[in-house]
Design a protein around this motif. Structure first.
Motif, mmCIF file in Angstrom:
data_model
loop_
_atom_site.group_PDB
_atom_site.id
_atom_site.type_symbol
_atom_site.label_atom_id
_atom_site.label_comp_id
_atom_site.label_asym_id
_atom_site.label_seq_id
_atom_site.Cartn_x
_atom_site.Cartn_y
_atom_site.Cartn_z
ATOM 1 N N SER A 376 -16.359 -17.714 30.093
ATOM 2 C CA SER A 376 -17.015 -18.056 29.229
ATOM 3 C C SER A 376 -17.324 -19.337 28.737
ATOM 4 C CB SER A 376 -15.986 -17.295 28.239
ATOM 5 O OG SER A 376 -15.805 -15.962 28.443
ATOM 6 N N PHE A 377 -18.481 -19.731 27.765
ATOM 7 C CA PHE A 377 -18.325 -21.043 27.863
ATOM 8 C C PHE A 377 -18.883 -20.123 25.872
ATOM 9 C CE2 PHE A 377 -19.732 -21.217 32.049
ATOM 10 C CZ PHE A 377 -19.387 -21.843 32.453
ATOM 11 N N VAL A 378 -17.802 -21.737 25.136
ATOM 12 C CA VAL A 378 -17.935 -21.676 23.965
ATOM 13 C C VAL A 378 -17.821 -22.781 23.350
ATOM 14 C CG1 VAL A 378 -16.659 -20.891 21.299
ATOM 15 C CG2 VAL A 378 -16.587 -19.447 23.572
ATOM 16 N N GLN A 383 -17.151 -29.998 20.726
ATOM 17 C CA GLN A 383 -16.442 -29.499 22.200
ATOM 18 C C GLN A 383 -16.698 -28.016 22.304
ATOM 19 O OE1 GLN A 383 -12.207 -31.418 21.982
ATOM 20 N NE2 GLN A 383 -12.443 -30.839 20.094
ATOM 21 N N VAL A 384 -16.519 -28.230 24.031
ATOM 22 C CA VAL A 384 -16.690 -27.120 24.914
ATOM 23 C C VAL A 384 -15.867 -26.664 24.987
ATOM 24 C CG1 VAL A 384 -17.096 -28.557 26.488
ATOM 25 C CG2 VAL A 384 -18.172 -25.587 26.681
ATOM 26 N N PHE A 385 -15.222 -25.520 25.303
ATOM 27 C CA PHE A 385 -13.809 -24.055 25.201
ATOM 28 C C PHE A 385 -14.803 -23.655 26.784
ATOM 29 C CE2 PHE A 385 -13.074 -25.570 21.415
ATOM 30 C CZ PHE A 385 -11.968 -25.864 21.320
ATOM 31 N N ILE A 386 -14.496 -23.709 28.075
ATOM 32 C CA ILE A 386 -14.360 -23.265 28.934
ATOM 33 C C ILE A 386 -13.093 -22.189 29.400
ATOM 34 C CG2 ILE A 386 -15.075 -23.407 31.520
ATOM 35 C CD1 ILE A 386 -16.462 -25.652 30.837
ATOM 36 N N MET A 387 -12.889 -20.942 29.611
ATOM 37 C CA MET A 387 -11.786 -19.924 29.607
ATOM 38 C C MET A 387 -12.520 -19.249 30.691
ATOM 39 S SD MET A 387 -12.261 -19.096 25.466
ATOM 40 C CE MET A 387 -14.042 -19.206 25.391
ATOM 41 N N THR A 431 -7.821 -34.095 35.994
ATOM 42 C CA THR A 431 -9.088 -34.718 35.161
ATOM 43 C C THR A 431 -8.976 -34.011 34.010
ATOM 44 O OG1 THR A 431 -9.538 -34.348 38.203
ATOM 45 C CG2 THR A 431 -11.100 -34.066 36.640
ATOM 46 N N VAL A 432 -9.086 -33.760 33.704
ATOM 47 C CA VAL A 432 -9.083 -33.137 32.470
ATOM 48 C C VAL A 432 -9.202 -34.152 31.376
ATOM 49 C CG1 VAL A 432 -9.346 -31.338 30.776
ATOM 50 C CG2 VAL A 432 -9.473 -30.091 32.669
ATOM 51 N N LYS A 433 -7.575 -34.134 31.645
ATOM 52 C CA LYS A 433 -6.652 -35.765 30.240
ATOM 53 C C LYS A 433 -7.799 -36.610 30.847
ATOM 54 C CE LYS A 433 -3.620 -35.289 28.397
ATOM 55 N NZ LYS A 433 -3.637 -35.237 26.691
ATOM 56 N N SER A 434 -8.295 -37.368 31.853
ATOM 57 C CA SER A 434 -9.149 -38.314 31.574
ATOM 58 C C SER A 434 -10.417 -38.473 31.336
ATOM 59 C CB SER A 434 -9.321 -38.734 33.875
ATOM 60 O OG SER A 434 -9.839 -38.506 34.261
ATOM 61 N N HIS A 435 -11.047 -37.010 31.408
ATOM 62 C CA HIS A 435 -12.073 -36.840 30.407
ATOM 63 C C HIS A 435 -12.200 -36.539 29.177
ATOM 64 C CE1 HIS A 435 -13.433 -37.078 34.987
ATOM 65 N NE2 HIS A 435 -14.537 -36.525 34.245
ATOM 66 N N GLN A 436 -10.359 -37.079 28.035
ATOM 67 C CA GLN A 436 -10.139 -36.779 27.125
ATOM 68 C C GLN A 436 -10.051 -35.127 26.549
ATOM 69 O OE1 GLN A 436 -9.104 -39.709 24.973
ATOM 70 N NE2 GLN A 436 -8.635 -40.308 26.966
ATOM 71 N N GLY A 437 -9.952 -34.400 28.049
ATOM 72 C CA GLY A 437 -9.964 -33.201 26.802
ATOM 73 C C GLY A 437 -8.369 -33.099 27.236
ATOM 74 N N LYS A 454 -10.759 -27.711 27.433
ATOM 75 C CA LYS A 454 -12.108 -28.103 26.793
ATOM 76 C C LYS A 454 -12.085 -29.313 26.724
ATOM 77 C CE LYS A 454 -9.469 -29.344 22.663
ATOM 78 N NZ LYS A 454 -8.329 -29.929 21.322
ATOM 79 N N LEU A 455 -13.233 -30.051 26.587
ATOM 80 C CA LEU A 455 -13.773 -31.118 26.840
ATOM 81 C C LEU A 455 -14.354 -31.507 25.833
ATOM 82 C CD1 LEU A 455 -15.431 -30.551 30.639
ATOM 83 C CD2 LEU A 455 -12.774 -32.063 29.608
#
Length: 460
Positions: A376-378, A383-387, A431-437, A454-455
């Motif tokens: 899912s993309f919300v 911010q985008v939440f990918i679940m 990877t997510v943390k390095s993109h401020q997510g 979350k990104l």
């Protein structure tokens, strides 16, 4: 809604309007001290003008005015000169350039019990005073006014005092461009510094020389310090990468020798459980080193090769491959795209790293699910939440915060079936943390595990 003024440009303009407000008060209060306003005569002034009236009667000034009402010769006298007004409001004894001022004064000041004075440019007019003069053998009442030439102020100053709104408009006209320029010159370097700081936070460690070359001196110094900080961070990252490479090379040499020794032992003594154990642990150690280097290299690549990429670019190929793979495994793949026009939303980062992260999470779900995987993309708050949900066995809540740690493995059927070193989710987390997510695990409504990524979207 709460309005914040914690911005330099807002503070500058608020300060300007505070000063402007004080200036307005000055514009309206200072003129109260101006002699060109209607001022009541003091008793001393009244006595003086009464003496002038007596003198004018004795010297027959009033009589001459009645006999010769034509305009007197233009001459500037520094002592009061009388002017009369009869019952029909005819002005006697005034010069052409004085009539309008005297009429204006007579209109506003016509009470003999409260005589006043007012300056009109270079004329000071005082009155009225009631006097009775003989005209054609009749006693007639006249109003007497006194006109005195005073030292004129500069024309522009007089005009401003006479037109306070002109002063206001003039100040606004002059000050607004200056303040706009001041605000722009201060806020633009700060905005550049903010963009550079955001870029560093997202992993872009490029030095921006513009911070040192534009703006006021103080902000240039801040920009130079900021660039020095970036260079120090780059040096630390390079040093760490170099150390990882050296350690990897140094460890692989004895591991290679250990594998060769195990092969020689097998030739001489044949297979044994102990030898198989040695080879298995050697292989696992070699794989761990490869994964650690992969994490380090991924961080370095993610930092060096970044650009603005649309959300659709990240998802396009990954979802197509995931649907194909799920079909081969006879697993139902659901895609819920709740973001309209995902190509209009951009993230600043490394396309390959972000795509690989999403792919790893989906494959992880395909590996442990029973029959369903849902992606899912919300969009929420910029911010985008990918679940990613599955209907597998799931995990206990106590395990959610540990599964992203390096080499952590859950001692359950879920991990016993699928062997691994426990670095897959660690790479995702890094990877997510390095993109401020942010990324975390929670229970899925399908019954299995949900991974939420979350990104933040890119804002220039």
């Amino acid at each position: 809604m709460r309005v914040t003024v914690n911005f330099l440009s807002a503070k500058i303009f608020i300060l300007f309007w505070c000063v402007f407000g004080l200036l307005l008060l000055t514009v309206y209060f200072v003129p109260q001290l101006d002699t060109r306003l209607y001022m009541d005569l003091t008793s001393q002034d009244i006595n003086k003008y009464q003496q002038d009236i007596i003198t004018a009667v004795r010297t027959q000034q009033f009589s001459r005015l009645l006999e010769m009402p034509e305009n007197p010769i233009e001459e500037k006298l520094d002592f009061p000169r009388p002017v009369l007004m009869d019952s029909e409001r005819n002005i006697i004894g005034a010069r052409d350039n004085e009539i309008n001022y005297i009429r204006d004064f007579m209109y506003h000041s016509n009470d003999v019990l409260h005589p006043q004075s007012k300056a009109f440019r270079s004329l000071l007019i005082a009155g009225p005073f009631s006097i009775h003069l003989t005209n054609q053998d009749q006693q007639v009442e006249y109003f007497a006014y006194f006109v005195t030439h005073v030292d004129p102020q500069k024309i522009i100053v007089n005009y401003i005092f006479d037109h306070p709104w002109f002063l206001i408009m003039l100040l606004m006209l002059v000050s607004t461009p200056i303040l706009v320029w001041l605000s722009y010159s201060l806020t633009q370097p700060i905005k550049r510094l903010q963009r550079a700081a955001n870029a560093v936070a997202l992993g872009d460690f490029r030095v921006n020389k513009e911070l040192e070359d534009t703006g006021v001196v103080e902000l240039r110094q801040v920009g130079a310090s900021f660039n020095q900080m970036i260079q120090s961070l780059v040096d630390v990252i390079d040093t760490r990468q170099y150390m990882m490479s050296v350690v990897s090379h140094e460890l692989r040499t004895p591991l290679t020798r250990l594998q060769l020794a195990a092969g020689l032992i097998r030739r001489k003594m044949g297979d044994s459980k102990e030898l198989e154990r040695i080879e298995m642990e050697t292989s696992r150690l070699n794989q761990m080193m490869n994964d650690l280097l992969l994490i380090s290299a991924a961080k370095m690549e993610s930092s060096l090769y970044r650009k603005c990429v649309s959300l659709s670019q990240i998802c396009e190929n990954v979802l197509d491959d995931a649907v194909f793979e799920a079909k081969e495994l006879k697993i139902e793949m659901r895609i819920k795209q709740e973001i309209k026009s995902p190509e209009k939303y951009f993230l600043y980062g490394n396309l390959e790293s972000l795509s690989s992260t999403l792919e790893n999470l989906i494959r992880n779900a395909l590996k442990y699910t029973k029959s369903i995987v849902e992606v899912s993309f919300v969009l929420r708050g910029g911010q985008v939440f990918i679940m990613i949900d599955d209907n597998g066995e799931g995990l206990s809540e106590s395990e959610y915060k540990h599964i992203f740690k390096p080499f952590y493995r859950v001692d359950e059927e879920r991990t016993q079936v699928k062997k691994g070193l426990g670095l897959g989710l660690t790479i995702v987390y890094s990877t997510v943390k390095s993109h401020q997510g942010e990324v975390w695990a929670e229970k899925s409504y399908l019954g299995g595990l949900r991974i939420v990524m979350k990104l933040p979207f890119w804002r220039d």
